[in-house]
Design an enzyme around this catalytic site. Structure first.
Site, PDB file in Angstrom:
ATOM      1  N   LYS A 186      35.323  46.697  32.305  1.00 59.12           N
ATOM      2  CA  LYS A 186      36.564  47.127  31.656  1.00 59.12           C
ATOM      3  C   LYS A 186      37.192  45.921  30.992  1.00 59.12           C
ATOM      4  O   LYS A 186      37.516  44.938  31.643  1.00 59.12           O
ATOM      5  CB  LYS A 186      37.557  47.717  32.656  1.00 59.12           C
ATOM      6  CG  LYS A 186      38.682  48.442  31.946  1.00 59.12           C
ATOM      7  CD  LYS A 186      39.946  48.574  32.770  1.00 59.12           C
ATOM      8  CE  LYS A 186      40.902  47.411  32.698  1.00 59.12           C
ATOM      9  NZ  LYS A 186      41.411  47.037  31.391  1.00 59.12           N
ATOM     10  N   GLY A 241      41.746  38.421  38.517  1.00 60.53           N
ATOM     11  CA  GLY A 241      43.112  38.789  38.151  1.00 60.53           C
ATOM     12  C   GLY A 241      44.066  38.392  39.260  1.00 60.53           C
ATOM     13  O   GLY A 241      43.782  37.474  40.026  1.00 60.53           O
ATOM     14  N   SER A 242      45.165  39.114  39.358  1.00 51.75           N
ATOM     15  CA  SER A 242      46.199  38.708  40.311  1.00 51.75           C
ATOM     16  C   SER A 242      45.841  39.137  41.738  1.00 51.75           C
ATOM     17  O   SER A 242      45.084  40.093  41.950  1.00 51.75           O
ATOM     18  CB  SER A 242      47.531  39.327  39.902  1.00 51.75           C
ATOM     19  OG  SER A 242      47.414  40.733  39.912  1.00 51.75           O
ATOM     20  N   THR A 243      46.441  38.446  42.702  1.00 54.53           N
ATOM     21  CA  THR A 243      46.199  38.762  44.110  1.00 54.53           C
ATOM     22  C   THR A 243      46.674  40.177  44.439  1.00 54.53           C
ATOM     23  O   THR A 243      46.011  40.909  45.173  1.00 54.53           O
ATOM     24  CB  THR A 243      46.896  37.713  45.003  1.00 54.53           C
ATOM     25  OG1 THR A 243      46.286  36.441  44.741  1.00 54.53           O
ATOM     26  CG2 THR A 243      46.755  38.025  46.476  1.00 54.53           C
ATOM     27  N   VAL A 245      46.832  42.927  42.513  1.00 53.71           N
ATOM     28  CA  VAL A 245      45.874  43.946  42.054  1.00 53.71           C
ATOM     29  C   VAL A 245      44.582  43.842  42.869  1.00 53.71           C
ATOM     30  O   VAL A 245      43.985  44.857  43.229  1.00 53.71           O
ATOM     31  CB  VAL A 245      45.604  43.819  40.531  1.00 53.71           C
ATOM     32  CG1 VAL A 245      44.488  44.757  40.101  1.00 53.71           C
ATOM     33  CG2 VAL A 245      46.875  44.129  39.736  1.00 53.71           C
ATOM     34  N   GLY A 246      44.185  42.627  43.241  1.00 50.43           N
ATOM     35  CA  GLY A 246      42.986  42.449  44.067  1.00 50.43           C
ATOM     36  C   GLY A 246      43.113  43.203  45.385  1.00 50.43           C
ATOM     37  O   GLY A 246      42.165  43.865  45.826  1.00 50.43           O
ATOM     38  N   GLU A 263      38.209  36.893  42.314  1.00 52.60           N
ATOM     39  CA  GLU A 263      38.755  35.598  41.878  1.00 52.60           C
ATOM     40  C   GLU A 263      40.217  35.862  41.561  1.00 52.60           C
ATOM     41  O   GLU A 263      40.532  36.445  40.525  1.00 52.60           O
ATOM     42  CB  GLU A 263      38.047  35.114  40.610  1.00 52.60           C
ATOM     43  CG  GLU A 263      36.538  35.080  40.689  1.00 52.60           C
ATOM     44  CD  GLU A 263      36.004  33.890  41.456  1.00 52.60           C
ATOM     45  OE1 GLU A 263      36.779  32.979  41.771  1.00 52.60           O
ATOM     46  OE2 GLU A 263      34.801  33.897  41.748  1.00 52.60           O
ATOM     47  N   CYS A 297      44.014  30.211  35.862  1.00 53.50           N
ATOM     48  CA  CYS A 297      44.238  30.402  37.298  1.00 53.50           C
ATOM     49  C   CYS A 297      44.095  29.085  38.050  1.00 53.50           C
ATOM     50  O   CYS A 297      44.572  28.961  39.157  1.00 53.50           O
ATOM     51  CB  CYS A 297      43.267  31.433  37.829  1.00 53.50           C
ATOM     52  SG  CYS A 297      41.613  31.015  37.343  1.00 53.50           S
ATOM     53  N   GLU A 395      52.979  31.380  41.495  1.00 51.23           N
ATOM     54  CA  GLU A 395      52.255  30.866  40.335  1.00 51.23           C
ATOM     55  C   GLU A 395      53.108  31.155  39.085  1.00 51.23           C
ATOM     56  O   GLU A 395      53.473  32.304  38.837  1.00 51.23           O
ATOM     57  CB  GLU A 395      50.932  31.636  40.272  1.00 51.23           C
ATOM     58  CG  GLU A 395      49.932  31.162  39.291  1.00 51.23           C
ATOM     59  CD  GLU A 395      48.700  32.090  39.278  1.00 51.23           C
ATOM     60  OE1 GLU A 395      48.816  33.266  39.654  1.00 51.23           O
ATOM     61  OE2 GLU A 395      47.639  31.610  38.877  1.00 51.23           O
TER      62      GLU A 395
HETATM   63  P1  NAD Z   1      46.422  41.411  36.577  1.00 42.38           P
HETATM   64  O1  NAD Z   1      45.891  41.432  37.957  1.00 42.38           O
HETATM   65  O2  NAD Z   1      47.642  42.191  36.303  1.00 42.38           O
HETATM   66  O3  NAD Z   1      45.317  41.948  35.538  1.00 42.38           O
HETATM   67  C1  NAD Z   1      44.003  41.453  35.493  1.00 42.38           C
HETATM   68  C2  NAD Z   1      43.087  42.544  34.970  1.00 42.38           C
HETATM   69  O4  NAD Z   1      43.114  43.613  35.867  1.00 42.38           O
HETATM   70  C3  NAD Z   1      43.499  43.122  33.610  1.00 42.38           C
HETATM   71  O5  NAD Z   1      42.381  43.331  32.806  1.00 42.38           O
HETATM   72  C4  NAD Z   1      44.118  44.441  33.931  1.00 42.38           C
HETATM   73  O6  NAD Z   1      43.872  45.352  32.914  1.00 42.38           O
HETATM   74  C5  NAD Z   1      43.391  44.817  35.193  1.00 42.38           C
HETATM   75  N1  NAD Z   1      44.164  45.659  36.102  1.00 42.38           N
HETATM   76  C6  NAD Z   1      45.490  45.610  36.370  1.00 42.38           C
HETATM   77  N2  NAD Z   1      45.805  46.595  37.249  1.00 42.38           N
HETATM   78  C7  NAD Z   1      44.657  47.249  37.536  1.00 42.38           C
HETATM   79  C8  NAD Z   1      44.317  48.355  38.373  1.00 42.38           C
HETATM   80  N3  NAD Z   1      45.235  49.001  39.106  1.00 42.38           N
HETATM   81  N4  NAD Z   1      43.027  48.760  38.404  1.00 42.38           N
HETATM   82  C9  NAD Z   1      42.089  48.141  37.684  1.00 42.38           C
HETATM   83  N5  NAD Z   1      42.346  47.106  36.866  1.00 42.38           N
HETATM   84  C10 NAD Z   1      43.615  46.658  36.812  1.00 42.38           C
HETATM   85  O7  NAD Z   1      46.573  39.899  36.228  1.00 42.38           O
HETATM   86  P2  NAD Z   1      47.227  39.258  34.943  1.00 42.38           P
HETATM   87  O8  NAD Z   1      48.651  38.967  35.257  1.00 42.38           O
HETATM   88  O9  NAD Z   1      46.935  40.036  33.722  1.00 42.38           O
HETATM   89  O10 NAD Z   1      46.365  37.918  34.901  1.00 42.38           O
HETATM   90  C11 NAD Z   1      46.801  36.739  35.476  1.00 42.38           C
HETATM   91  C12 NAD Z   1      46.374  36.609  36.928  1.00 42.38           C
HETATM   92  O11 NAD Z   1      44.973  36.501  37.016  1.00 42.38           O
HETATM   93  C13 NAD Z   1      46.913  35.345  37.551  1.00 42.38           C
HETATM   94  O12 NAD Z   1      47.382  35.586  38.850  1.00 42.38           O
HETATM   95  C14 NAD Z   1      45.718  34.417  37.605  1.00 42.38           C
HETATM   96  O13 NAD Z   1      45.759  33.420  38.553  1.00 42.38           O
HETATM   97  C15 NAD Z   1      44.619  35.382  37.808  1.00 42.38           C
HETATM   98  N6  NAD Z   1      43.377  34.791  37.312  1.00 42.38           N
HETATM   99  C16 NAD Z   1      42.472  34.375  38.237  1.00 42.38           C
HETATM  100  C17 NAD Z   1      41.295  33.777  37.825  1.00 42.38           C
HETATM  101  C18 NAD Z   1      40.286  33.310  38.833  1.00 42.38           C
HETATM  102  O14 NAD Z   1      39.160  33.069  38.458  1.00 42.38           O
HETATM  103  N7  NAD Z   1      40.627  33.188  40.089  1.00 42.38           N
HETATM  104  C19 NAD Z   1      41.030  33.627  36.472  1.00 42.38           C
HETATM  105  C20 NAD Z   1      41.981  34.064  35.544  1.00 42.38           C
HETATM  106  C21 NAD Z   1      43.157  34.663  35.995  1.00 42.38           C
END
Ligand code: NAD
Length: 492
Positions: A186, A241-243, A245-246, A263, A297, A395
């Site tokens: 996605k 992505g974010s913790t 959503v993880g 990650e 990140c 963060e």
């Molecule tokens: P986010 O978690 O909101 O979104 C990340 C991705 O997840 C996006 O593509 C979004 O469309 C998708 N998403 C959001 N909600 C979802 C759901 N319910 N189901 C499925 N997909 C969903 O994060 P963000 O604010 O857009 O990105 C920044 C965050 O990502 C920061 O916390 C950063 O530290 C983290 N990040 C981590 C790494 C790593 O490798 N550890 C790398 C880049 C960014």
């Protein structure tokens, strides 16, 4: 192929209503699209298809149908496909970089760096694909033979963020394909075009239909994410992505017990000891803190400077930050771009105002830059930081550096490790004893010693604590997409 897929060389043609499923460009069944905006100007730059669960199911089915044939290809065959995709990325690197700048906002030079970094994962994993070895294990029973083989886990759901529109996705697809998995990725809602362009190159590279499927969604993100995490066909989910959503995705994945790699967010400590090389530490902090305007990140988030060097460091660091040229990513000479959207600006501003209200002193920047566009914030340096401030525990994900003063090694390690997350950590020191002591003491997945840059396809990338689990890149990256099968023969 449809005439209106994202063109690699013309940002004015970003309007598309198709994504890539089963080797073909397809519309959302509803016909709906969503808008994508240039973070620099806030202007509409294009539209992409709004897939829902039904559309995504077709992509999952296509990946499932393609799995057996792809799994049974030799590692060498899969290697050649990845190598071809890599070559096409290198050939088209300029155009990929333009797309990245267009939808993410980062300066073109940084986008070029990302395009090369993204391609390097295909190169690396094309080299890993033919080198997947099992074990021959001495058995406990006479006449018995035990061996292991490594098999691809199956269909993988991949979810990536907007901050590296190309690299986050290749870092997952590279090892998945090398292992013999098929994928449904996605694309990030804010930056769908780069991933769709990568799909175009996958097609040209001859990746078999159904092996790589790229879907896009903005409003339907949660619906698509729910399907990818609950579908019994999907055997593995890899998310960056974010913790927050993880945690949601992990919960959703639990009824079907998927293999997971996460990650997640970081809050990197960046420690400068009194004995550090000042110029090197300043350069490292600039690179680590302000790359992509603070939106990586692994960006330094909390800068801890030892008392003896604090004033000198603050002065030299702020002087360098003052020299940044902030602007649109396409403007010649620009070193730092906007943040991604207005929510990001609000968080950056809230952290600065919070620090000020608790006694922090802004010595550089500190304000929005509406004259440049809606999402620009002055690169900012704050001194007099304390642990009560929001920036200490959250963060910021923006161009704000807060400098904390510390006295002893024990004190700084304790504060650095107080974060719930642990992705990257950095420190600067010339004392070799201290180098290993601190590297071992920091509760993070990656440590940069006397450097502010740590990413490399050859090195394992990932975190501990609430920064997630699993490793990307390196010889470990492919294991995330494999299962070990034990075969025992005879002996009874
Ligand atoms: P986010 O978690 O909101 O979104 C990340 C991705 O997840 C996006 O593509 C979004 O469309 C998708 N998403 C959001 N909600 C979802 C759901 N319910 N189901 C499925 N997909 C969903 O994060 P963000 O604010 O857009 O990105 C920044 C965050 O990502 C920061 O916390 C950063 O530290 C983290 N990040 C981590 C790494 C790593 O490798 N550890 C790398 C880049 C960014």
């Amino acid at each position: 192929m449809s005439h209106n897929v994202p063109k690699l060389n013309d940002p004015s043609l970003l309007k598309t209503d198709v994504a890539y499923v089963n080797g073909a460009w397809v519309k959302a069944k509803s016909g709906k699209t969503f808008e994508v905006h240039d973070p620099s100007s806030g202007k509409l730059i294009g539209t992409a298809p709004e897939f829902d669960a039904e559309d995504t199911q077709k992509a999952i089915d296509a990946a499932a149908a393609a799995f057996l044939a792809f799994k049974t290809k030799t590692g060498r065959e899969r290697s050649k496909l990845l190598r071809k995709w890599y070559d096409l990325m290198v050939e088209n690197a300029e155009d990929i970089a333009k797309l990245i700048t267009w939808e993410n906002g980062k300066p073109l030079a940084d986008a070029k760096g990302e395009a090369a970094y993204a391609a390097s994962f295909f190169e690396w994993f094309s080299e890993e694909a033919p080198r997947v070895y099992g074990d021959t294990i001495p058995a406990s029973v006479p006449g018995n033979r035990v061996v292991t083989i490594k098999e691809p886990v199956g269909v993988c759901g991949l979810i990536t963020p907007w901050n590296f529109p190309a690299a986050m996705i290749t870092r997952k697809i590279g090892p998945a394909l090398a292992a013999g998995c098929t994928v449904v990725a996605k694309s990030p809602g804010e930056t769908p075009f780069t991933s769709l362009a990568l799909a175009e190159l996958a097609h040209r590279a001859g990746i078999p239909k159904g092996v790589v499927n790229i879907v896009s969604a903005l409003k339907n993100t949660a619906e698509v994410g729910e399907l990818l995490t609950t579908s019994p066909i999907v055997k593995k989910v890899s998310f960056t992505g974010s913790t927050g959503v993880g945690k949601l995705l992990m919960k959703q994945s639990s009824p079907t017990l998927k293999k997971l790699s996460f990650e997640l967010g970081g809050n990197a400590p960046f420690i400068v000891f009194d004995d550090a090389d000042l110029d090197l530490a300043v350069a490292g902090a600039i690179a680590s803190k302000f790359r992509s305007s603070g939106q990586t990140c692994v960006c330094a988030n909390r800068l801890f400077i030892q008392a003896g060097i604090y004033d000198k460091f603050a002065q030299a660091f702020a002087a360098k930050v003052k020299d940044f040229k902030v602007g649109g990513g396409y403007t010649e000479g620009v070193t730092h771009g906007p943040v991604i959207h207005e929510r990001a600006i609000s968080k950056v501003e809230a952290h600065v105002r919070d620090a000020e209200s608790k006694g922090g002193k802004v010595i550089q920047g500190g304000q929005k830059m509406p004259e440049l566009g809606p999402n620009f914030f002055q690169p900012t340096v704050i001194t007099g930081m304390t642990t009560e401030m929001a920036l200490a525990s959250e963060e910021t994900f923006g161009p704000v550096a807060g400098l904390f003063k510390f006295s002893t090694e024990e004190e700084v390690v304790k504060i650095a490790n107080s974060a719930e997350v642990g992705l990257a950590g950095y420190f600067f020191s010339k004392d070799i004893q201290r180098v290993f002591r601190i590297a071992e003491a920091l509760e993070v997945g990656m440590v940069g010693v006397n450097t502010g840059l740590i990413s490399d396809a050859a090195a394992p990338f990932g975190g501990v604590k609430e920064s997630g689990f699993g490793r990307e890149g390196s010889k470990y990256g492919i294991a995330e997409y494999q299962v070990i099968k034990m075969i025992t023969y005879g002996g009874m």
